[in-house]
Design a protein around this motif. Structure first.
Motif, PDB file in Angstrom:
ATOM      1  N   VAL A  22       0.806  -1.230  -0.015  1.00 49.31           N
ATOM      2  CA  VAL A  22       0.099   0.186  -0.286  1.00 49.31           C
ATOM      3  C   VAL A  22       0.784   1.180   0.130  1.00 49.31           C
ATOM      4  O   VAL A  22       1.798   1.369   0.686  1.00 49.31           O
ATOM      5  N   ALA A  23       0.819   1.989  -0.898  1.00 47.46           N
ATOM      6  CA  ALA A  23       1.349   3.340  -0.940  1.00 47.46           C
ATOM      7  C   ALA A  23       0.539   4.675  -0.469  1.00 47.46           C
ATOM      8  O   ALA A  23      -0.532   4.734  -0.628  1.00 47.46           O
ATOM      9  N   SER A  24       1.325   5.685   0.140  1.00 49.87           N
ATOM     10  CA  SER A  24       0.757   6.877   0.798  1.00 49.87           C
ATOM     11  C   SER A  24       0.956   7.938  -0.437  1.00 49.87           C
ATOM     12  O   SER A  24       1.778   7.495  -1.080  1.00 49.87           O
ATOM     13  N   GLY A  25       0.353   8.803  -0.203  1.00 49.12           N
ATOM     14  CA  GLY A  25       0.609  10.050  -1.308  1.00 49.12           C
ATOM     15  C   GLY A  25      -0.287   9.884  -2.302  1.00 49.12           C
ATOM     16  O   GLY A  25      -1.060   8.783  -2.697  1.00 49.12           O
ATOM     17  N   ARG A  26      -0.123  11.014  -3.324  1.00 51.47           N
ATOM     18  CA  ARG A  26      -1.094  11.193  -4.431  1.00 51.47           C
ATOM     19  C   ARG A  26      -0.803  10.912  -5.582  1.00 51.47           C
ATOM     20  O   ARG A  26      -1.292  11.191  -6.783  1.00 51.47           O
ATOM     21  N   THR A  27       0.709  10.322  -5.743  1.00 49.74           N
ATOM     22  CA  THR A  27       1.272  10.008  -6.944  1.00 49.74           C
ATOM     23  C   THR A  27       1.337   8.553  -7.535  1.00 49.74           C
ATOM     24  O   THR A  27       1.871   8.286  -8.414  1.00 49.74           O
ATOM     25  N   PHE A  28       0.833   7.618  -6.748  1.00 45.91           N
ATOM     26  CA  PHE A  28       0.759   6.091  -6.860  1.00 45.91           C
ATOM     27  C   PHE A  28       0.633   5.652  -8.368  1.00 45.91           C
ATOM     28  O   PHE A  28       1.072   5.197  -9.060  1.00 45.91           O
ATOM     29  N   SER A  29      -0.715   6.483  -8.969  1.00 43.60           N
ATOM     30  CA  SER A  29      -0.933   6.124 -10.285  1.00 43.60           C
ATOM     31  C   SER A  29       0.015   6.352 -11.592  1.00 43.60           C
ATOM     32  O   SER A  29       0.070   5.593 -12.529  1.00 43.60           O
TER      33      SER A  29
END
Length: 122
Positions: A22-29
């Motif tokens: 699981v990644a935090s932050g808004r740049t995963f995609s």
């Protein structure tokens, strides 16, 4: 981005496990995501990767047994591991690269999770 891997454990040869990261932050995609592993006494090695569009890459040792996938809505990358072998025993790490590619090069990845232990008994 911060990464949290889970899902490791002890399994018998021939069994299955599913790892999650699981990644935090808004740049995963926009990021390419990879799985690497390190067995005792060995260097860390590439396992699988997925690019931002869903294109995938696998090491020959796991091709046809492992499946990588991603869910951008959940900011999660998965590694489904089937037909596990004792030689798959290792600490598995997830990683993110800023290029959005399914690169096999560890130096391309700038964020790493803490690792999750996978042990396959014979």
């Amino acid at each position: 981005v911060q990464l949290q891997a889970s899902g490791g454990g002890l399994v018998q040869a021939g069994g299955s496990l599913r790892l999650s990261c699981v990644a935090s932050g808004r740049t995963f995609s926009s990021r390419g995501m990879g799985w690497f592993r390190q067995a005792p006494g060995k260097e860390r090695e590439f396992v699988s990767a997925i690019n931002r569009s869903g294109g995938k890459a696998y090491d020959d040792h796991v091709k046809d047994r492992f499946t990588i996938s991603r869910d951008n809505a959940k900011a999660t990358v998965y590694l489904q591991m089937d037909s596990l072998k004792p030689e798959d025993t290792a600490v598995y790490y997830c990683a993110a690269n800023p290029f959005g590619t399914a690169t096999v090069e560890q130096l391309d990845y700038d964020n790493w999770g803490q690792g999750t232990q996978v042990t396959v008994s014979s």
